[in-house]
Design a protein around this motif. Structure first.
Motif, mmCIF file in Angstrom:
data_model
loop_
_atom_site.group_PDB
_atom_site.id
_atom_site.type_symbol
_atom_site.label_atom_id
_atom_site.label_comp_id
_atom_site.label_asym_id
_atom_site.label_seq_id
_atom_site.Cartn_x
_atom_site.Cartn_y
_atom_site.Cartn_z
ATOM 1 N N LEU A 125 -63.100 -20.790 -6.596
ATOM 2 C CA LEU A 125 -61.940 -21.262 -5.859
ATOM 3 C C LEU A 125 -60.704 -21.328 -6.747
ATOM 4 O O LEU A 125 -59.620 -20.866 -6.353
ATOM 5 C CB LEU A 125 -62.219 -22.646 -5.254
ATOM 6 N N MET A 126 -60.836 -21.908 -7.923
ATOM 7 C CA MET A 126 -59.687 -22.111 -8.803
ATOM 8 C C MET A 126 -60.037 -21.660 -10.216
ATOM 9 O O MET A 126 -60.250 -22.479 -11.120
ATOM 10 C CB MET A 126 -59.242 -23.567 -8.759
ATOM 11 N N PRO A 127 -60.096 -20.350 -10.445
ATOM 12 C CA PRO A 127 -60.564 -19.835 -11.729
ATOM 13 C C PRO A 127 -59.674 -20.200 -12.915
ATOM 14 O O PRO A 127 -60.190 -20.484 -14.001
ATOM 15 C CB PRO A 127 -60.598 -18.318 -11.508
ATOM 16 N N PHE A 128 -58.350 -20.198 -12.732
ATOM 17 C CA PHE A 128 -57.498 -20.536 -13.869
ATOM 18 C C PHE A 128 -57.676 -21.985 -14.286
ATOM 19 O O PHE A 128 -57.823 -22.285 -15.472
ATOM 20 C CB PHE A 128 -56.020 -20.273 -13.545
ATOM 21 N N LEU A 129 -57.682 -22.897 -13.321
ATOM 22 C CA LEU A 129 -57.817 -24.307 -13.670
ATOM 23 C C LEU A 129 -59.126 -24.583 -14.389
ATOM 24 O O LEU A 129 -59.157 -25.370 -15.346
ATOM 25 C CB LEU A 129 -57.705 -25.178 -12.414
ATOM 26 N N TRP A 130 -60.219 -23.923 -13.958
ATOM 27 C CA TRP A 130 -61.520 -24.217 -14.552
ATOM 28 C C TRP A 130 -61.835 -23.378 -15.788
ATOM 29 O O TRP A 130 -62.438 -23.880 -16.742
ATOM 30 C CB TRP A 130 -62.628 -24.059 -13.507
ATOM 31 N N GLN A 131 -61.444 -22.137 -15.799
ATOM 32 C CA GLN A 131 -61.798 -21.268 -16.917
ATOM 33 C C GLN A 131 -60.807 -21.349 -18.073
ATOM 34 O O GLN A 131 -61.158 -21.023 -19.207
ATOM 35 C CB GLN A 131 -61.919 -19.819 -16.437
ATOM 36 N N GLU A 132 -59.586 -21.800 -17.782
ATOM 37 C CA GLU A 132 -58.575 -21.851 -18.840
ATOM 38 C C GLU A 132 -57.926 -23.224 -18.987
ATOM 39 O O GLU A 132 -57.994 -23.836 -20.052
ATOM 40 C CB GLU A 132 -57.501 -20.787 -18.579
ATOM 41 N N ALA A 133 -57.285 -23.719 -17.930
ATOM 42 C CA ALA A 133 -56.473 -24.929 -18.052
ATOM 43 C C ALA A 133 -57.280 -26.143 -18.496
ATOM 44 O O ALA A 133 -56.880 -26.870 -19.408
ATOM 45 C CB ALA A 133 -55.767 -25.218 -16.725
ATOM 46 N N THR A 134 -58.416 -26.368 -17.841
ATOM 47 C CA THR A 134 -59.221 -27.546 -18.190
ATOM 48 C C THR A 134 -59.713 -27.478 -19.626
ATOM 49 O O THR A 134 -59.814 -28.510 -20.312
ATOM 50 C CB THR A 134 -60.407 -27.674 -17.220
ATOM 51 N N LYS A 135 -59.980 -26.280 -20.127
ATOM 52 C CA LYS A 135 -60.431 -26.122 -21.507
ATOM 53 C C LYS A 135 -59.303 -26.370 -22.503
ATOM 54 O O LYS A 135 -59.563 -26.623 -23.678
ATOM 55 C CB LYS A 135 -61.016 -24.723 -21.709
ATOM 56 N N MET A 136 -58.059 -26.309 -22.028
ATOM 57 C CA MET A 136 -56.912 -26.587 -22.887
ATOM 58 C C MET A 136 -56.460 -28.037 -22.807
ATOM 59 O O MET A 136 -55.543 -28.437 -23.525
ATOM 60 C CB MET A 136 -55.733 -25.688 -22.487
ATOM 61 N N GLY A 137 -57.071 -28.816 -21.914
ATOM 62 C CA GLY A 137 -56.594 -30.178 -21.723
ATOM 63 C C GLY A 137 -57.664 -31.078 -21.178
ATOM 64 O O GLY A 137 -58.785 -31.112 -21.674
ATOM 65 N N GLN A 138 -57.339 -31.800 -20.106
ATOM 66 C CA GLN A 138 -58.284 -32.769 -19.552
ATOM 67 C C GLN A 138 -58.045 -32.961 -18.062
ATOM 68 O O GLN A 138 -56.910 -32.998 -17.596
ATOM 69 C CB GLN A 138 -58.179 -34.092 -20.288
ATOM 70 N N LEU A 139 -59.151 -33.073 -17.355
ATOM 71 C CA LEU A 139 -59.128 -33.190 -15.900
ATOM 72 C C LEU A 139 -59.841 -34.469 -15.495
ATOM 73 O O LEU A 139 -60.994 -34.701 -15.866
ATOM 74 C CB LEU A 139 -59.809 -31.974 -15.273
#
Length: 365
Positions: free
Chosen positions: A80-94
């Motif tokens: 559903l949200m590949p950028f948020l899970w594969q990149e953004a979350t790994k760069m920060g925190q959710l």
């Protein structure tokens, strides 16, 4: 009780060693994004198994399943949200996966849009005055106005929204913050060719709704403004997910969420290569309210009569934000903490008389 929970949240999460910007320092650029009414359930577990094959809410269940259905929730959310899970979350925190005991809630008791945006942008709920979605100028001072009044950031603040109420939420008239929202067009003597094209195209592409334009226009107006004017603090409010949900169109709701994920990726990729934003930009992404789950049809709705509509989420990533990924600690945060967090990141004193929330401690590297 809330103060105790907040203290425990900070103690457990250790989210941010505050960085005090000011004398000679280079404060980060802030991109604050909201996705109207996106449920935490879809964000953290992907397509809802009860909705993705429901013919009342999905026109083509086969096509939707091919796009977004996977057996495992982790795989569904990445589809559903590949950028948020594969990149953004790994760069920060959710934050906000209630399945893991991590909670973020609204403090306003309305649980719909204007009160939610007021809380996010002002650092406190105001149920006595912000109790409808009417186009009334916000009597409260938003962080956009506060930042714009600081000499370091004067004229370097802007807001873009799909919903036509945002000029009133930001109180554009009083604050002096430029707001492009609803079906407004780009204006000025220095418009780019792309802005002129967007103005022409927006008039030619009908929206399904009378008060909300399609998010692609909001996105590209914002991106063009960032390229041309390089605001230090920009707020972008995408709106489609909420309106497709109200329409009972689960297929469009999911596809809109997926598309917004791509739009956010485009913004991030731009900031990575632009000299003004490169290596010094923080993205903060959240939502103004949640939606229901039980009875099933309440996924379409929100408001204080809908169980779960006060449950939200928060993602932060970018310059200096400690990369801890999906937060699984039992903790409680609130939406009114977002505004003071932005001010603290920018090195602006938080007026505790105006703001109920306390800055979220987002551990920096």
């Amino acid at each position: 009780m809330r103060k105790t929970l907040l203290f425990l949240s900070i103690l457990v999460l250790s989210l941010l060693t505050p960085r005090v910007y000011g004398q000679g320092d280079n404060p980060p650029k802030i991109v604050l994004i909201t996705m109207d009414g996106l449920r935490w359930q879809e964000l953290f577990t992907g397509a809802d198994p009860l909705l993705v094959t429901h013919t009342k809410y999905v026109h083509d269940t086969t096509a939707l399943k091919e796009s977004f259905w996977r057996e495992a929730p982790r795989e569904r959310r990445e589809a559903l949200m590949p950028f948020l899970w594969q990149e953004a979350t790994k760069m920060g925190q959710l934050h906000g996966n209630r399945g893991l005991g991590n909670k973020i809630d609204l403090t306003n008791t309305m649980w719909f849009s204007y009160p939610g945006y007021n809380e996010i942008l002002t650092g406190r709920a105001d149920d006595s005055r912000i109790d409808s979605n009417d186009k009334i100028n916000n009597p409260n001072t938003t962080i956009l106005e506060i930042v714009n009044s600081d000499p370091r950031y004067k004229g370097k603040v802007a807001a873009f929204g799909s919903w036509d109420v945002f000029p009133f939420i930001v109180n554009e008239e009083r604050s002096g913050v430029p707001v492009n929202a609803g079906f407004e067009i780009a204006m000025g003597n220095d418009m780019t060719e792309r802005e002129r094209f967007l103005n022409q195209l927006q008039a030619q592409v009908p929206s399904p709704w009378g008060t909300v334009r399609l998010d692609a226009f909001t996105h590209h107006y914002a991106l063009e403004h960032m390229k041309k004017n390089h605001p230090m603090f920009v707020y972008i409010a995408y709106g489609e997910t909420d309106d497709f949900a109200h329409d009972g169109n689960y297929e469009a709701y999911l596809r809109s969420a997926h598309n917004t994920d791509n739009l956010i990726k485009e913004l991030w990729e731009f900031t990575k290569q632009d000299d003004f934003y490169k290596d010094n930009t923080i993205f903060i992404i959240t939502t103004d309210h949640g939606r229901g789950t039980d009875p099933l049809d309440t996924w379409r709705h929100h408001g204080n009569k809908i169980k779960g509509a006060g449950q939200v989420w928060l993602l932060a990533f970018g310059n200096g934000i400690k990369a801890i990924g999906e937060v699984d600690a039992n903790a409680q945060l609130y939406s009114d903490q977002i505004a003071p967090t932005v001010l603290e990141l920018l090195g602006i004193d938080v007026n505790e008389e105006l703001m109920e929330g306390k800055p979220i401690l987002l551990d920096t590297d």
